[in-house]
Write a protein that holds these residues in place. Structure first.
Motif, PDB file in Angstrom:
ATOM      1  N   MET A  32       7.289   4.538 -15.170  1.00  0.00           N
ATOM      2  CA  MET A  32       6.673   4.105 -13.885  1.00  0.00           C
ATOM      3  C   MET A  32       7.738   3.480 -12.832  1.00  0.00           C
ATOM      4  O   MET A  32       8.778   3.892 -12.799  1.00  0.00           O
ATOM      5  CB  MET A  32       6.565   2.471 -14.813  1.00  0.00           C
ATOM      6  N   GLU A  33       6.750   3.628 -11.241  1.00  0.00           N
ATOM      7  CA  GLU A  33       7.862   2.919 -10.641  1.00  0.00           C
ATOM      8  C   GLU A  33       6.941   1.297  -9.991  1.00  0.00           C
ATOM      9  O   GLU A  33       5.378   1.539 -10.176  1.00  0.00           O
ATOM     10  CB  GLU A  33       7.510   3.859  -9.494  1.00  0.00           C
ATOM     11  N   LEU A  34       7.670   0.933  -9.875  1.00  0.00           N
ATOM     12  CA  LEU A  34       6.927  -0.873  -9.218  1.00  0.00           C
ATOM     13  C   LEU A  34       7.524  -1.133  -8.156  1.00  0.00           C
ATOM     14  O   LEU A  34       8.536  -0.689  -8.196  1.00  0.00           O
ATOM     15  CB  LEU A  34       7.721  -1.587 -10.820  1.00  0.00           C
ATOM     16  N   GLU A  35       6.788  -1.329  -6.846  1.00  0.00           N
ATOM     17  CA  GLU A  35       7.238  -1.926  -6.227  1.00  0.00           C
ATOM     18  C   GLU A  35       6.712  -3.032  -5.641  1.00  0.00           C
ATOM     19  O   GLU A  35       5.251  -3.470  -6.029  1.00  0.00           O
ATOM     20  CB  GLU A  35       6.931  -1.174  -4.761  1.00  0.00           C
ATOM     21  N   THR A  36       7.730  -4.339  -5.109  1.00  0.00           N
ATOM     22  CA  THR A  36       6.721  -5.725  -4.633  1.00  0.00           C
ATOM     23  C   THR A  36       7.120  -6.358  -3.770  1.00  0.00           C
ATOM     24  O   THR A  36       7.307  -5.497  -2.706  1.00  0.00           O
ATOM     25  CB  THR A  36       7.017  -7.184  -5.538  1.00  0.00           C
ATOM     26  N   ASN A  37       5.597  -7.155  -2.582  1.00  0.00           N
ATOM     27  CA  ASN A  37       6.353  -7.541  -1.406  1.00  0.00           C
ATOM     28  C   ASN A  37       5.893  -6.353  -0.790  1.00  0.00           C
ATOM     29  O   ASN A  37       6.733  -6.557   0.732  1.00  0.00           O
ATOM     30  CB  ASN A  37       7.001  -8.348  -1.176  1.00  0.00           C
ATOM     31  N   ILE A  38       4.951  -6.018  -1.214  1.00  0.00           N
ATOM     32  CA  ILE A  38       4.198  -4.890   0.059  1.00  0.00           C
ATOM     33  C   ILE A  38       3.411  -5.367   0.545  1.00  0.00           C
ATOM     34  O   ILE A  38       3.025  -4.295   1.442  1.00  0.00           O
ATOM     35  CB  ILE A  38       4.236  -3.559  -0.227  1.00  0.00           C
ATOM     36  N   VAL A  39       2.716  -6.138   1.237  1.00  0.00           N
ATOM     37  CA  VAL A  39       1.342  -6.055   0.869  1.00  0.00           C
ATOM     38  C   VAL A  39       1.176  -7.656   2.467  1.00  0.00           C
ATOM     39  O   VAL A  39       1.365  -8.574   2.209  1.00  0.00           O
ATOM     40  CB  VAL A  39      -0.017  -6.379   0.486  1.00  0.00           C
ATOM     41  N   ALA A  40       1.977  -6.897   3.631  1.00  0.00           N
ATOM     42  CA  ALA A  40       2.075  -8.018   4.873  1.00  0.00           C
ATOM     43  C   ALA A  40       1.193  -9.413   4.736  1.00  0.00           C
ATOM     44  O   ALA A  40       1.856 -10.764   4.109  1.00  0.00           O
ATOM     45  CB  ALA A  40       2.320  -7.716   5.560  1.00  0.00           C
ATOM     46  N   PRO A  41      -0.168  -9.293   4.547  1.00  0.00           N
ATOM     47  CA  PRO A  41      -0.686 -10.654   4.373  1.00  0.00           C
ATOM     48  C   PRO A  41      -0.774 -11.767   3.496  1.00  0.00           C
ATOM     49  O   PRO A  41      -1.976 -12.302   3.478  1.00  0.00           O
ATOM     50  CB  PRO A  41      -2.209 -10.082   5.687  1.00  0.00           C
ATOM     51  N   SER A  42      -0.737 -10.946   2.376  1.00  0.00           N
ATOM     52  CA  SER A  42      -0.422 -12.129   0.820  1.00  0.00           C
ATOM     53  C   SER A  42       0.821 -12.775   0.317  1.00  0.00           C
ATOM     54  O   SER A  42       1.223 -12.623   1.629  1.00  0.00           O
ATOM     55  CB  SER A  42      -0.814 -10.548   0.323  1.00  0.00           C
ATOM     56  N   PHE A  43       0.365 -13.512  -0.269  1.00  0.00           N
ATOM     57  CA  PHE A  43       1.209 -14.214  -0.528  1.00  0.00           C
ATOM     58  C   PHE A  43       2.603 -14.123  -1.904  1.00  0.00           C
ATOM     59  O   PHE A  43       2.882 -14.096  -2.001  1.00  0.00           O
ATOM     60  CB  PHE A  43       0.368 -15.054  -1.342  1.00  0.00           C
ATOM     61  N   GLY A  44       1.131 -12.594  -2.347  1.00  0.00           N
ATOM     62  CA  GLY A  44       2.739 -11.735  -2.987  1.00  0.00           C
ATOM     63  C   GLY A  44       1.599 -10.207  -3.761  1.00  0.00           C
ATOM     64  O   GLY A  44       0.130 -10.625  -3.452  1.00  0.00           O
ATOM     65  N   SER A  45       2.047  -9.484  -3.956  1.00  0.00           N
ATOM     66  CA  SER A  45       1.724  -8.132  -3.946  1.00  0.00           C
ATOM     67  C   SER A  45       2.714  -7.265  -4.763  1.00  0.00           C
ATOM     68  O   SER A  45       4.132  -7.354  -4.886  1.00  0.00           O
ATOM     69  CB  SER A  45       1.069  -7.209  -2.720  1.00  0.00           C
ATOM     70  N   ALA A  46       1.994  -5.885  -5.185  1.00  0.00           N
ATOM     71  CA  ALA A  46       2.721  -5.763  -6.098  1.00  0.00           C
ATOM     72  C   ALA A  46       1.680  -4.123  -6.205  1.00  0.00           C
ATOM     73  O   ALA A  46       0.530  -4.141  -6.160  1.00  0.00           O
ATOM     74  CB  ALA A  46       3.030  -5.773  -7.645  1.00  0.00           C
ATOM     75  N   ARG A  47       2.890  -3.017  -6.335  1.00  0.00           N
ATOM     76  CA  ARG A  47       2.446  -1.770  -6.610  1.00  0.00           C
ATOM     77  C   ARG A  47       2.384  -0.834  -7.546  1.00  0.00           C
ATOM     78  O   ARG A  47       3.749  -1.220  -7.551  1.00  0.00           O
ATOM     79  CB  ARG A  47       1.933  -0.574  -5.162  1.00  0.00           C
ATOM     80  N   LEU A  48       2.096  -0.536  -8.906  1.00  0.00           N
ATOM     81  CA  LEU A  48       2.650   0.478  -9.958  1.00  0.00           C
ATOM     82  C   LEU A  48       2.502   1.922  -9.818  1.00  0.00           C
ATOM     83  O   LEU A  48       1.172   1.611  -9.901  1.00  0.00           O
ATOM     84  CB  LEU A  48       2.637  -0.680 -11.529  1.00  0.00           C
ATOM     85  N   ARG A  49       2.986   2.685 -10.209  1.00  0.00           N
ATOM     86  CA  ARG A  49       2.352   4.063 -10.590  1.00  0.00           C
ATOM     87  C   ARG A  49       3.097   4.171 -12.280  1.00  0.00           C
ATOM     88  O   ARG A  49       4.149   4.008 -12.182  1.00  0.00           O
ATOM     89  CB  ARG A  49       3.205   4.221  -9.625  1.00  0.00           C
ATOM     90  N   LEU A  50       1.952   4.288 -13.085  1.00  0.00           N
ATOM     91  CA  LEU A  50       1.897   4.990 -14.211  1.00  0.00           C
ATOM     92  C   LEU A  50       1.350   6.107 -14.329  1.00  0.00           C
ATOM     93  O   LEU A  50       0.459   6.823 -14.513  1.00  0.00           O
ATOM     94  CB  LEU A  50       1.528   4.080 -15.849  1.00  0.00           C
ATOM     95  N   ALA A  51       2.814   6.987 -14.307  1.00  0.00           N
ATOM     96  CA  ALA A  51       2.165   8.709 -14.476  1.00  0.00           C
ATOM     97  C   ALA A  51       1.309   8.850 -13.280  1.00  0.00           C
ATOM     98  O   ALA A  51       1.801   9.165 -11.474  1.00  0.00           O
ATOM     99  CB  ALA A  51       2.293   8.812 -15.596  1.00  0.00           C
ATOM    100  N   ASN A  52      -0.051   8.935 -13.592  1.00  0.00           N
ATOM    101  CA  ASN A  52      -0.719   9.589 -12.396  1.00  0.00           C
ATOM    102  C   ASN A  52      -1.952   8.229 -12.047  1.00  0.00           C
ATOM    103  O   ASN A  52      -3.210   8.065 -11.589  1.00  0.00           O
ATOM    104  CB  ASN A  52      -1.327  10.763 -12.634  1.00  0.00           C
TER     105      ASN A  52
END
Length: 284
Positions: A32-52
């Motif tokens: 898995m790959e995880l990244e937070t605070n990536i969508v500027a206009p939002s109050f919170g955000s995250a992107r997670l990649r689990l394989a494909n």
């Protein structure tokens, strides 16, 4: 995805031997790959990649009125968008049923007070509260959507910052509030109890977690369990087929064990992300 009988037999035998087609054992997850605070206009955000499988979550806030039945609680709503680029099956309105199913499952999982304390979102009893909009975008589908979505949602809520309310003035039916507009004048949500979903698939006589798309097509039955603080907050049977009562009990135990392991790993990872001031990840 269409599989021939030889491919299905190969997958079934690999699960029986506890050596799946990608080298994992039955209880293992893909990287898995995880990244937070990536969508500027939002109050919170995250992107997670689990394989494909790739999921993007954004959290927005607005001031609303609590319901008459729950005057001391705030609100949280989930919206799922199945991008047509994720899989050809989502073209047109192909992903609508899946999106509704996932959002309903999340709403059910977060309804319990042990899973999510909506009382922290209350500003003024019976009058004003915060309402959270959790927007989920499925960018790519490579199997095991429920697990990936639940992990990304919890990470985005962990990243969410609620602005502080400086003052509340009540004049009859009129309520005036002053909300801080300072960047660091806010508080984080307590989401330590937020549920983690685990999909358990039965292939042959064995149960596995984190199924690939091909393994999902070979499943004789599957169940999604949402676990919060070692308790089940919701249980959902997905796909076709059915599970024997003994198999269901085995699936629940496996899902509970795996969810606790995932939750501990996720919390430790999020703490490390907060402590790391360097921008890293595939979106930076």
């Amino acid at each position: 995805m269409a599989l021939c009988e030889a491919e299905k037999t190969f997958i079934l035998h690999s699960v029986e031997e506890n050596f799946r087609i990608d080298g994992r054992q039955r209880g293992d997850y893909r990287p898995m790959e995880l990244e937070t605070n990536i969508v500027a206009p939002s109050f919170g955000s995250a992107r997670l990649r689990l394989a494909n499988t790739d999921v993007l979550v954004s959290v927005k806030l607005e001031i609303d009125s609590p319901t008459l039945e729950q005057p001391k609680l705030g609100k949280i709503e989930f919206f799922v968008d199945c991008s047509a680029n994720a899989t050809p099956d989502f073209e047109g309105r192909g992903g609508d049923n899946l999106a509704t199913e996932i959002s309903n499952c999340l709403s059910s999982a977060y309804k319990s007070s042990t899973a999510f304390d909506a009382g922290k979102l209350c500003i003024l009893k019976g009058s004003k509260c915060w309402k959270l909009y959790v927007d989920i975008l499925l960018l790519e589908c490579g199997g095991n959507l429920y697990d990936a979505v639940s992990l990304a949602v919890k990470a985005a809520l962990w990243d969410t910052r609620i602005p502080l309310v400086k003052s509340v003035v009540v004049d009859g039916n009129k309520v005036d509030m002053e909300v801080s507009d300072e960047l660091f004048d806010c508080e984080r949500l307590d989401v330590t109890g937020a549920p983690i979903m685990v999909t358990v698939c039965k292939i042959g006589d064995q149960c596995i977690v984190d199924p690939t798309t091909a393994e999902e097509h070979c499943s004789g039955g599957s169940v999604v369990v949402a676990v919060s603080k070692s308790n089940f907050s919701t249980i959902l049977q997905t796909g076709g087929g059915s599970l024997h009562p003994m198999t269901l009990l085995e699936s629940l135990k496996l899902g509970q064990t795996v969810a606790q392991r995932l939750d501990s790993t996720l919390i430790n990872t999020l703490k490390q992300i907060n402590d790391n001031s360097t921008d890293v990840g595939f979106l930076k």
